[in-house]
Scaffold this motif. Structure first.
Motif, mmCIF file in Angstrom:
data_model
loop_
_atom_site.group_PDB
_atom_site.id
_atom_site.type_symbol
_atom_site.label_atom_id
_atom_site.label_comp_id
_atom_site.label_asym_id
_atom_site.label_seq_id
_atom_site.Cartn_x
_atom_site.Cartn_y
_atom_site.Cartn_z
ATOM 1 N N ILE A 209 0.867 -1.173 0.000
ATOM 2 C CA ILE A 209 0.000 0.000 0.000
ATOM 3 C C ILE A 209 0.912 1.233 0.000
ATOM 4 O O ILE A 209 2.069 1.157 0.416
ATOM 5 C CB ILE A 209 -0.959 0.041 1.211
ATOM 6 C CG1 ILE A 209 -0.173 0.243 2.507
ATOM 7 C CG2 ILE A 209 -1.814 -1.203 1.281
ATOM 8 C CD1 ILE A 209 -1.076 0.506 3.693
ATOM 9 N N VAL A 210 0.397 2.349 -0.477
ATOM 10 C CA VAL A 210 1.195 3.563 -0.561
ATOM 11 C C VAL A 210 1.196 4.259 0.802
ATOM 12 O O VAL A 210 0.142 4.501 1.390
ATOM 13 C CB VAL A 210 0.661 4.518 -1.640
ATOM 14 C CG1 VAL A 210 1.457 5.814 -1.646
ATOM 15 C CG2 VAL A 210 0.725 3.856 -3.014
ATOM 16 N N HIS A 211 2.394 4.565 1.292
ATOM 17 C CA HIS A 211 2.554 5.313 2.537
ATOM 18 C C HIS A 211 3.010 6.724 2.181
ATOM 19 O O HIS A 211 4.060 6.904 1.553
ATOM 20 C CB HIS A 211 3.600 4.656 3.442
ATOM 21 C CG HIS A 211 3.203 3.305 3.928
ATOM 22 N ND1 HIS A 211 2.474 3.106 5.072
ATOM 23 C CD2 HIS A 211 3.440 2.072 3.417
ATOM 24 C CE1 HIS A 211 2.274 1.810 5.257
ATOM 25 N NE2 HIS A 211 2.851 1.162 4.262
ATOM 26 N N SER A 212 2.246 7.710 2.567
ATOM 27 C CA SER A 212 2.634 9.092 2.289
ATOM 28 C C SER A 212 3.810 9.498 3.166
ATOM 29 O O SER A 212 4.078 8.883 4.208
ATOM 30 C CB SER A 212 1.456 10.037 2.546
ATOM 31 O OG SER A 212 1.189 10.131 3.942
ATOM 32 N N ASP A 229 9.552 16.605 4.533
ATOM 33 C CA ASP A 229 9.481 15.647 3.444
ATOM 34 C C ASP A 229 10.864 15.231 2.966
ATOM 35 O O ASP A 229 11.101 14.065 2.638
ATOM 36 C CB ASP A 229 8.698 16.250 2.273
ATOM 37 C CG ASP A 229 7.204 16.289 2.535
ATOM 38 O OD1 ASP A 229 6.779 15.772 3.583
ATOM 39 O OD2 ASP A 229 6.470 16.844 1.701
ATOM 40 N N ARG A 230 11.787 16.193 2.911
ATOM 41 C CA ARG A 230 13.122 15.878 2.427
ATOM 42 C C ARG A 230 13.838 14.911 3.372
ATOM 43 O O ARG A 230 14.537 13.999 2.928
ATOM 44 C CB ARG A 230 13.933 17.179 2.283
ATOM 45 C CG ARG A 230 15.352 16.986 1.784
ATOM 46 C CD ARG A 230 15.391 16.240 0.464
ATOM 47 N NE ARG A 230 16.740 16.094 -0.024
ATOM 48 C CZ ARG A 230 17.140 15.120 -0.835
ATOM 49 N NH1 ARG A 230 16.283 14.197 -1.238
ATOM 50 N NH2 ARG A 230 18.386 15.062 -1.251
ATOM 51 N N THR A 231 13.629 15.073 4.657
ATOM 52 C CA THR A 231 14.237 14.159 5.623
ATOM 53 C C THR A 231 13.717 12.744 5.416
ATOM 54 O O THR A 231 14.490 11.774 5.421
ATOM 55 C CB THR A 231 13.926 14.627 7.059
ATOM 56 O OG1 THR A 231 14.378 15.963 7.228
ATOM 57 C CG2 THR A 231 14.617 13.729 8.070
ATOM 58 N N ILE A 232 12.413 12.596 5.252
ATOM 59 C CA ILE A 232 11.839 11.280 5.006
ATOM 60 C C ILE A 232 12.401 10.682 3.719
ATOM 61 O O ILE A 232 12.749 9.502 3.657
ATOM 62 C CB ILE A 232 10.300 11.367 4.936
ATOM 63 C CG1 ILE A 232 9.727 11.722 6.309
ATOM 64 C CG2 ILE A 232 9.697 10.054 4.429
ATOM 65 C CD1 ILE A 232 10.012 10.702 7.395
ATOM 66 N N ASP A 233 12.512 11.505 2.668
ATOM 67 C CA ASP A 233 13.086 11.031 1.403
ATOM 68 C C ASP A 233 14.495 10.480 1.610
ATOM 69 O O ASP A 233 14.871 9.450 1.024
ATOM 70 C CB ASP A 233 13.128 12.162 0.375
ATOM 71 C CG ASP A 233 11.751 12.562 -0.122
ATOM 72 O OD1 ASP A 233 10.799 11.785 0.068
ATOM 73 O OD2 ASP A 233 11.630 13.668 -0.691
ATOM 74 N N ARG A 256 4.715 8.872 -7.492
ATOM 75 C CA ARG A 256 4.753 10.314 -7.688
ATOM 76 C C ARG A 256 3.580 11.025 -7.000
ATOM 77 O O ARG A 256 2.413 10.657 -7.182
ATOM 78 C CB ARG A 256 4.766 10.639 -9.189
ATOM 79 C CG ARG A 256 4.948 12.115 -9.505
ATOM 80 C CD ARG A 256 5.020 12.321 -11.016
ATOM 81 N NE ARG A 256 5.118 13.717 -11.369
ATOM 82 C CZ ARG A 256 6.262 14.408 -11.403
ATOM 83 N NH1 ARG A 256 7.398 13.807 -11.101
ATOM 84 N NH2 ARG A 256 6.276 15.682 -11.738
ATOM 85 N N ASN A 257 3.931 12.043 -6.218
ATOM 86 C CA ASN A 257 2.960 12.902 -5.522
ATOM 87 C C ASN A 257 2.140 12.172 -4.459
ATOM 88 O O ASN A 257 1.194 12.740 -3.914
ATOM 89 C CB ASN A 257 1.997 13.577 -6.511
ATOM 90 C CG ASN A 257 2.706 14.509 -7.470
ATOM 91 O OD1 ASN A 257 3.678 15.165 -7.107
ATOM 92 N ND2 ASN A 257 2.231 14.547 -8.712
#
Length: 271
Positions: A209-212, A229-233, A256-257
């Motif tokens: 499943i997609v996790h945001s 968001d950048r930290t999670i990336d 994506r997104n």
């Protein structure tokens, strides 16, 4: 590196600090900084607030300290003469079930912060910073580590009724939730940081499943101001690279997104 604490009206005395912030539970903290003033002030402040804090001046002294006894968390300065903080951090990443690590630096660029996080640091604090903020960050990392340990030793990570010795298998890999041991298809043990462990736990609990990014930030407990968001990336990218050894199949896909998708089927097994 010489620096001055921002106090923002805070006092270093134990009476005021303890009145505002509940006492700690004796967590063992080691401060690594070449500035004796920083070592003295921060150690005193943490001790006054219930931590078992002590300080050393460099990487050699830290290793000597860790050889004698473990600690729960290290506050590690980056800009030190001789061996710098990033080199010390790199060496600590090979320690299984090692302490939490918060980097402490006057370097404010996003690249340096990302590099430290990508290498395995749990958090990154800019100098100068108030002792109260440093203590809040320490508490945050310790809470996340304690919460993860509790989940791993009482219910496992895959479902609420799982035994504490459950293991998970996926795409030739195995993961021992209790021992936090990730084993590659070729049998090699792959070290994971605290954040990578928590993130892998989320993916294994709810695969395909997609996790945001927002959900990953919430579920990993990254409630500090520097988390975005950048930290999670960065953390996902680092985990993805570890799972891509020997040119294996894609395991974590970027949607994506939307966020990230853990592709393999996951099988829960009793250890």
């Amino acid at each position: 590196m010489t620096m001055t604490f921002h106090t923002s009206g805070d006092t270093m005395s134990s009476g005021v600090a303890n009145a505002a912030i509940p006492a700690a539970t004796g967590a063992r903290i080691v401060i690594v900084d070449d500035d004796p003033g920083v070592r003295e002030l921060l150690t005193e402040f943490l001790v006054d607030n219930g931590f078992g804090a002590e300080a050393v001046a460099n990487g050699a002294a830290l290793r000597d300290r860790l050889d004698r006894r473990d600690c729960d968390l290290i506050v590690l300065d980056i800009m030190m003469p001789g061996e710098d903080g990033l080199s010390i951090l790199r060496s600590l990443m090979h320690v299984e079930d090692g302490p939490g690590i918060i980097m402490f630096s006057a370097i404010s660029s996003e690249i340096d912060r990302i590099v430290a996080l990508e290498m395995g640091a749990d958090d990154y604090i800019l100098k100068p910073s108030s002792p109260r903020e440093i203590m809040a960050r320490i508490r945050s990392v310790l809470r996340r580590r304690a919460s993860t340990a509790a989940r791993g030793t009482t219910t496992g990570i895959g479902n609420a009724g799982a035994a504490p010795t459950d293991c998970y298998a996926f795409a030739g890999w195995s993961f021992d939730a209790r021992r936090r041991k990730l084993t590659a298809p070729d049998g090699v043990i792959v070290a994971v940081t605290e954040t990578e462990y928590r993130m892998l736990a989320i993916f294994l609990r709810d695969p395909q499943i997609v996790h945001s990014r927002e959900d990953l930030a919430d579920l990993t407990g990254r409630d500090v101001p520097s988390c975005n968001d950048r930290t999670i990336d960065v953390h996902v990218s680092r985990l993805r690279r570890k799972l891509a050894v020997n040119g294996g199949d894609e395991i974590i896909r970027t949607v994506r997104n939307r966020g990230y998708l853990f592709l393999p089927r996951v099988e829960a097994r009793a250890a």
